[in-house]
Design a protein around this motif. Structure first.
Motif, PDB file in Angstrom:
ATOM      1  N   ARG A   1       0.794  -1.216   0.116  1.00 27.51           N
ATOM      2  CA  ARG A   1       0.171   0.036  -0.074  1.00 27.51           C
ATOM      3  C   ARG A   1       0.975   1.188   0.139  1.00 27.51           C
ATOM      4  O   ARG A   1       0.489   2.373  -0.769  1.00 27.51           O
ATOM      5  CB  ARG A   1      -0.952   0.071   1.314  1.00 27.51           C
ATOM      6  N   PHE A   2       1.961   1.339   0.741  1.00 26.29           N
ATOM      7  CA  PHE A   2       2.644   2.479   1.010  1.00 26.29           C
ATOM      8  C   PHE A   2       4.044   2.526   0.351  1.00 26.29           C
ATOM      9  O   PHE A   2       4.853   3.513   0.394  1.00 26.29           O
ATOM     10  CB  PHE A   2       2.696   2.819   2.432  1.00 26.29           C
TER      11      PHE A   2
ATOM     12  N   ARG B   1       7.840   4.013   1.793  1.00 20.43           N
ATOM     13  CA  ARG B   1       7.704   4.918   2.849  1.00 20.43           C
ATOM     14  C   ARG B   1       7.445   4.098   4.156  1.00 20.43           C
ATOM     15  O   ARG B   1       7.585   4.682   5.395  1.00 20.43           O
ATOM     16  CB  ARG B   1       6.529   5.796   2.502  1.00 20.43           C
TER      17      ARG B   1
END
Length: 475
Positions: free
Chosen positions: A343-344, A347
């Protein structure tokens, strides 16, 4: 008749051998062993010193001899796996690891223990690169991503679990073995691993095996020895002249190594560490980030073990169990890592460094406020938060480093990555450990610990800044 022979001919190159669930468990079991053994001796060193009448310098060799031999030979181990078959080197390295663990456990004196530890580190260097190379060559797509995440989780958990297990085994004094159990426990694990590996780990090798680069191997060994040996032994030995001469040799040897490897790469020959490999942005930036992360991780583990036993007066079991929250939280958070990465992206590593910084600050606060009554309860909040932060970094970074490495170079890629990690682990013990032990006579145990934690906190901040340069998408 032609139809019956065509399918194997077509399938063979297109369908690499698959690594099943039990095979993955087996190679991850092998991946845990060398890292557990790097840390398992931390809490056993006082007992080893008393039993074998070993000086502090010799005890540091018990740690450093293993770590240096391991780091120096890792890239060569990866290249030999590419050349002769990764399963073959895996089995040979694991068998040697079992035998050298037995030799450590039966060592009659301090110097025989040091020699057995050096041999144990060398056998680890033959075994471990084959783990990542096999994962890289025998898995694809989501299975590879999951396997790499599990490898990262195994690596991080092994570092913490090794210290906890060491305390438990020393205190348990199984059949009167005392500290020897921290090495003898490897033997049944190795037997299980060999039985499983012979059945479920597929054989893989490079389609175009690359010969061993003799000059590169020697120059890399000289470079790492010139850096790691004086830094790990210098303080205990009193910084004699040879330590400074060795450190002066390091930049010369490293520069010569780079020049030789670059020339070989340019001439179409096969260097030990191809400089062209560092053209991969994910590998290059991931390795740079791994340096401060691994140095901080190992330095903290060493320093906290010494501080809790010598300063807070804890025995091996309470000193080991004080880090149990870190291990438990690391395990559960790392399992959620793949979904968070999907999802990220990278990061997640940045968030992990921020969380780890909070954890280290909480540990420092506990040391400042509760000293010398440090233990499981006082350290629990900081250890748990730091474990969560580490779990969001290490598995993801390991996955990023290997993400673009082609299967044909899986052995050398994994060797370079694990060499970087192992060298940083050894440097962390050498630098943060030396800083801490040098400050104790002047500042006292508590303030020396606080100063070291502040330095580690600076390293965590650097890791967070470097994470911003990682490729955003993780493959």
């Amino acid at each position: 008749m032609t139809d019956t022979v065509t399918p194997p001919t077509v399938r063979s190159p297109a369908a690499p051998p698959a690594l099943g669930g039990l095979g993955l468990f087996t190679v991850l079991l092998a991946a845990a062993l060398p890292l557990v053994d790097f840390f398992i001796v931390n809490v056993a060193l006082p007992t080893i010193g008393r039993d074998l009448s070993a000086s502090e310098a010799v005890l540091e060799l018990v740690v450093a001899g293993y770590g240096v031999a391991y780091a120096v030979l890792l890239v060569l181990g990866g290249r030999l796996g590419d050349l002769f078959g990764r399963r073959r080197l895996f089995l040979g390295g694991m068998a040697a690891f079992g035998l050298t663990s037995l030799a450590c456990g039966l060592a009659p004196g301090a110097w025989s223990l040091v020699a057995a530890r050096v041999a144990q580190g060398a056998s680890s260097a033959a075994m471990l690169p084959q783990v990542l190379a096999t994962i890289q060559a025998a898995t694809t797509g989501t299975r590879r991503a999951k396997a790499m995440s599990l490898y990262g989780a195994t690596a991080g958990l092994s570092m913490v679990a090794g210290q906890i297990l060491g305390g438990l085994l020393v205190a348990a004094d199984l059949a009167g073995t005392g500290w020897r159990a921290v090495f003898l426990v490897n033997v049944p694990v190795v037997v299980l691993g060999l039985v499983l590996a012979a059945r479920v780990v597929p054989e893989t090798r490079s389609q175009r095996p690359e010969p061993v680069d003799g000059p590169g191997t020697v120059l890399l060994a000289v470079s790492l020895l010139a850096l790691l040996v004086p830094l790990t032994e210098g303080r205990a030995a009193g910084w004699p002249l040879w330590t400074w001469l060795a450190l002066a040799v390091f930049p010369v040897a490293a520069g010569t190594f780079y020049a030789v490897e670059r020339r070989a790469d340019r001439d179409g020959r096969t260097p030990l560490v191809p400089p062209s490999l560092f053209a991969l942005v994910s590998l290059r930036r991931g390795l740079v980030l791994m340096l401060p992360f691994s140095m901080g991780f190992s330095g903290f583990m060493f320093v906290i073990a010494v501080a809790l036993q010598r300063g807070a007066g804890l025995g091996p079991v309470p000193a080991g169990l004080a880090l149990a929250p870190m291990a438990v939280v690391f395990l559960f958070v790392s399992l959620a890592g793949p979904r968070l990465v999907a999802r990220f992206g990278s990061r997640v590593v940045t968030a992990g460094s921020l969380i780890q910084a909070v954890g280290v600050a909480l540990i420092a606060l506990a040391a400042w406020h509760d000293w010398p009554d440090l233990g499981l309860v006082a350290l629990l909040p900081g250890a748990a938060v730091a474990g969560a932060g580490q779990a969001l970094q290490l598995p993801v970074v390991l996955r990023i480093v290997m993400s673009e490495v082609p299967p044909a170079r899986a052995g050398v890629g994994s060797g370079v990555m694990v060499t970087t990690q192992q060298s940083a682990l050894a440097l962390g013990v050498a630098t943060l450990g030396t800083l801490f032990l040098s400050l104790v006579p002047h500042l006292g145990m508590r303030d020396a610990l606080l100063t070291t934690l502040v330095v580690q906190l600076a390293g965590v901040v650097l890791t967070g800044l470097l994470s911003l340069r990682l490729p955003r998408t993780v493959h």
